[in-house]
Design an enzyme around this catalytic site. Sequence first.
Site, PDB file in Angstrom:
ATOM      1  N   CYS A 126       0.816  -1.223   0.000  1.00 16.50           N
ATOM      2  CA  CYS A 126       0.000   0.000   0.000  1.00 16.50           C
ATOM      3  C   CYS A 126       0.847   1.269   0.000  1.00 16.50           C
ATOM      4  CB  CYS A 126      -0.920   0.012   1.215  1.00 16.50           C
ATOM      5  SG  CYS A 126      -1.966  -1.429   1.296  1.00 16.50           S
ATOM      6  N   HIS A 262      -3.467   6.928   3.882  1.00 20.49           N
ATOM      7  CA  HIS A 262      -3.872   5.675   3.246  1.00 20.49           C
ATOM      8  C   HIS A 262      -5.244   5.294   3.788  1.00 20.49           C
ATOM      9  CE1 HIS A 262      -4.022   1.743   1.690  1.00 20.49           C
ATOM     10  NE2 HIS A 262      -3.645   1.106   2.789  1.00 20.49           N
ATOM     11  N   ASN A 292     -10.144  -0.120   0.688  1.00 18.99           N
ATOM     12  CA  ASN A 292      -8.676  -0.032   0.688  1.00 18.99           C
ATOM     13  C   ASN A 292      -8.170  -0.405  -0.707  1.00 18.99           C
ATOM     14  OD1 ASN A 292      -5.922  -0.438   0.929  1.00 18.99           O
ATOM     15  ND2 ASN A 292      -6.043  -1.615   2.831  1.00 18.99           N
TER      16      ASN A 292
END
Length: 335
Positions: A126, A262, A292
Amino acid sequence: MEQYGRVTDPVSSLRHSRIAGTGRYLPERILSNRELERMVDTTDEWIRTRTGMERRHMAADEQASSDLAIPAARAALEAASCDPAEIDLVVVGTTTPDLVFPNVGCMVQNALGIPPCGAFSCEAACTGWLYALSIADGMIRLGRANKALVVGVETLSRITDWSDRSTCVLFGDGAGAVVLEPSREPGMMGFLLGADGSHVDILRSRAGVSRNPQHFGSGGAAIRMKGSEVFKIAVRTMGGTVDRLLEEHGLDRGGIDWLIPHQANIRIIQAIGKRLNLPDERVILTVQDHGNTGAASIPLALDVAARDGRIQRGQRIMMVSFGGGLTWAAGLMQY
Ligand code: ACO
């Protein structure tokens, strides 16, 4: 004390990079919490309260990551009024490339008619897009590139175990992109990159190209996560990294206008927002709509807020991310 790779370089302080334009692409299909209720033993209420997620986008069967990255990159070029011929570096943060090779950067370059130049993918889960942005910033500051396309893209639906309720409700697909150009003023003010490979077992896939390849196509690449352990380390490392970056730039916690974190979990995001003394309305949130999206989550959120007019030129923005590796990073910029 955590150790960081330093990207801030006082030698090249006369040349900086700044974001000239942003873009995004989200696949058409939307997967709602209600649909997930019919797939695994979960509820819309559990997903909303534990994660903040309401829906996420899913790539169509025929869409690979480059098919998402290309329209996002095209939108960023258009927003920057930048001809593809001006780009001389393409960096793509992704965990889910189309193929082992060629890399997604080459596919984006070819599709958009960008002339021969450096083009590669950056693999840091990520955190991949912030790592990619720091690389492109460094290349521009050193004069090794002039205009860079920096894309974050994921098709995490392809490495999701759709029978595991603890992970399948979390992830989505999408792409975000920026064009970076040289500037006399920052622009990008600084980055801190971090990683700690000792936590490899709390967030990983069990099979890949060279490890357990026999299981690669049979679900072995699916994301496995010890969620609550990841949660605690995410809050600690992201919070610590943000504090350290502010300190390096002589800024206090009230010194930034926007936080773009994030988008892994609304509770993690709120904890970081609180640490920065930022009211909720100064934190860019897309987790409810995107889930996500891994390396795509920050550039997607940046594009949403730049296009709806919340983020204005001259404002100071803190970006912070966290992912498998474990990896983490923060980037500070004047937009
Ligand atoms: N629906 C209903 N119940 C569920 C679900 C679900 N979808 N998933 C788990 N549960 C249950 C568990 O089985 C557990 O039940 P039990 O108490 O009977 O054992 C209970 O809910 C609590 O489980 P926890 O894992 O402790 O729940 P938590 O509050 O920690 O939330 C979550 C889980 C959302 C995953 C959270 O831990 C989290 O967000 N972690 C961080 C994720 C993250 O940041 N990932 C980083 C990047 S990902 C990447 O790099 C690819």
